[in-house]
Design a protein around this motif. Structure first.
Motif, short mmCIF file in Angstrom:
data_model
loop_
_atom_site.label_atom_id
_atom_site.label_comp_id
_atom_site.label_asym_id
_atom_site.label_seq_id
_atom_site.Cartn_x
_atom_site.Cartn_y
_atom_site.Cartn_z
N ARG A 134 3.49 -15.08 -4.84
CA ARG A 134 3.52 -13.65 -5.17
C ARG A 134 2.56 -12.86 -4.26
O ARG A 134 2.66 -11.64 -4.15
CB ARG A 134 3.13 -13.44 -6.64
CG ARG A 134 4.10 -14.07 -7.62
CD ARG A 134 5.43 -13.38 -7.67
NE ARG A 134 5.31 -12.20 -8.53
CZ ARG A 134 6.16 -11.19 -8.54
NH1 ARG A 134 7.21 -11.18 -7.76
NH2 ARG A 134 5.98 -10.17 -9.34
N HIS A 135 1.66 -13.55 -3.58
CA HIS A 135 0.78 -12.89 -2.62
C HIS A 135 1.59 -12.31 -1.45
O HIS A 135 1.17 -11.32 -0.84
CB HIS A 135 -0.25 -13.86 -2.06
CG HIS A 135 -1.35 -14.20 -3.01
ND1 HIS A 135 -2.43 -13.37 -3.22
CD2 HIS A 135 -1.54 -15.27 -3.81
CE1 HIS A 135 -3.25 -13.93 -4.10
NE2 HIS A 135 -2.72 -15.09 -4.48
N LEU A 136 2.71 -12.91 -1.13
CA LEU A 136 3.51 -12.48 0.02
C LEU A 136 4.10 -11.08 -0.18
O LEU A 136 4.42 -10.41 0.80
CB LEU A 136 4.63 -13.48 0.30
CG LEU A 136 4.18 -14.87 0.73
CD1 LEU A 136 5.35 -15.83 0.74
CD2 LEU A 136 3.50 -14.81 2.09
N THR A 137 4.26 -10.68 -1.43
CA THR A 137 4.85 -9.38 -1.73
C THR A 137 3.85 -8.39 -2.29
O THR A 137 4.23 -7.29 -2.71
CB THR A 137 6.02 -9.56 -2.73
OG1 THR A 137 5.52 -10.19 -3.92
CG2 THR A 137 7.15 -10.39 -2.12
N GLY A 138 2.57 -8.79 -2.36
CA GLY A 138 1.55 -7.90 -2.91
C GLY A 138 1.54 -7.86 -4.43
O GLY A 138 1.02 -6.93 -5.02
N HIS A 139 2.11 -8.88 -5.05
CA HIS A 139 2.18 -8.94 -6.50
C HIS A 139 1.14 -9.89 -7.10
O HIS A 139 1.24 -10.25 -8.27
CB HIS A 139 3.58 -9.37 -6.95
CG HIS A 139 4.61 -8.32 -6.73
ND1 HIS A 139 5.24 -8.13 -5.53
CD2 HIS A 139 5.11 -7.38 -7.58
CE1 HIS A 139 6.10 -7.12 -5.64
NE2 HIS A 139 6.03 -6.65 -6.87
N ALA A 140 0.14 -10.32 -6.31
CA ALA A 140 -0.89 -11.23 -6.81
C ALA A 140 -2.22 -10.96 -6.13
O ALA A 140 -2.26 -10.47 -4.99
CB ALA A 140 -0.48 -12.68 -6.57
N VAL A 141 -3.27 -11.29 -6.85
CA VAL A 141 -4.62 -11.26 -6.29
C VAL A 141 -5.37 -12.51 -6.72
O VAL A 141 -5.07 -13.09 -7.77
CB VAL A 141 -5.44 -10.01 -6.72
CG1 VAL A 141 -4.81 -8.74 -6.21
CG2 VAL A 141 -5.65 -9.97 -8.21
N ASP A 142 -6.32 -12.89 -5.92
CA ASP A 142 -7.27 -13.93 -6.27
C ASP A 142 -8.64 -13.28 -6.33
O ASP A 142 -8.95 -12.39 -5.52
CB ASP A 142 -7.30 -15.06 -5.24
CG ASP A 142 -6.04 -15.90 -5.25
OD1 ASP A 142 -5.37 -15.96 -6.30
OD2 ASP A 142 -5.73 -16.52 -4.22
N ILE A 143 -9.43 -13.70 -7.29
CA ILE A 143 -10.78 -13.17 -7.46
C ILE A 143 -11.78 -14.32 -7.42
O ILE A 143 -11.40 -15.48 -7.53
CB ILE A 143 -10.90 -12.35 -8.77
CG1 ILE A 143 -10.51 -13.17 -10.01
CG2 ILE A 143 -10.01 -11.12 -8.72
CD1 ILE A 143 -11.68 -13.62 -10.79
N ALA A 144 -13.03 -13.97 -7.27
CA ALA A 144 -14.11 -14.95 -7.35
C ALA A 144 -15.21 -14.36 -8.22
O ALA A 144 -15.55 -13.18 -8.07
CB ALA A 144 -14.66 -15.29 -5.97
N ALA A 145 -15.74 -15.17 -9.12
CA ALA A 145 -16.85 -14.74 -9.97
C ALA A 145 -18.11 -14.57 -9.12
O ALA A 145 -18.35 -15.35 -8.19
CB ALA A 145 -17.10 -15.76 -11.06
N LEU A 146 -18.90 -13.56 -9.45
CA LEU A 146 -20.17 -13.32 -8.77
C LEU A 146 -21.30 -13.39 -9.80
O LEU A 146 -21.27 -12.67 -10.80
CB LEU A 146 -20.18 -11.94 -8.10
CG LEU A 146 -19.22 -11.74 -6.95
CD1 LEU A 146 -19.21 -10.27 -6.53
CD2 LEU A 146 -19.62 -12.62 -5.77
#
Length: 127
Positions: free
Chosen positions: A62-74
């Motif tokens: 879904r990243h290929l179409t801009g329908h997903a994100v990944d996050i990282a905890a800080l």
């Protein structure tokens, strides 16, 4: 405590579906754990590279179409991958999605290969 998205996180939201961007922008204001966006829209080349490296299992992300994100905890300004942090962040992101009527899937809820940093718009609603 209220957090805010960094300039880098905002840049990584470029090309991401506006509904998902709105969810992330709202969630950062209510999350109990700070987070950053590590990836949003990906090129097919980047996705293929991640599959080759074993960091992804699909070329149909879904990243290929801009329908997903990944996050990282800080935590104290440092990226942390400790699993217990991600359900706490997910709770804020899911609440923001629900408040906006956005159908969202969290990779941490997947029965196999749980992916705590991954959030995507539901394909049934956002093809």
């Amino acid at each position: 405590m209220s957090f805010r998205l960094s300039t880098r996180s905002r840049a990584r939201l470029q090309g991401v579906h506006p509904a998902l961007v709105g969810v992330i922008e709202a969630a950062i204001l209510t999350t109990p754990v700070d987070f950053m966006v590590t990836e949003g829209l990906r090129t097919p080349q980047r996705q293929a590279s991640l599959v080759r490296a074993g960091a992804s299992r699909t070329l149909n992300s879904r990243h290929l179409t801009g329908h997903a994100v990944d996050i990282a905890a800080l935590v104290d300004g440092a990226i942390r991958w400790d699993w217990p942090l991600y359900p706490r962040i997910a709770e804020a992101i899911k609440a923001a999605a629900k408040a906006r009527g956005v159908a969202l899937i969290w990779g941490g809820d997947w029965p196999r290969l749980r992916d705590g940093p991954h959030f995507e718009l539901d394909r049934k609603v956002y093809p």
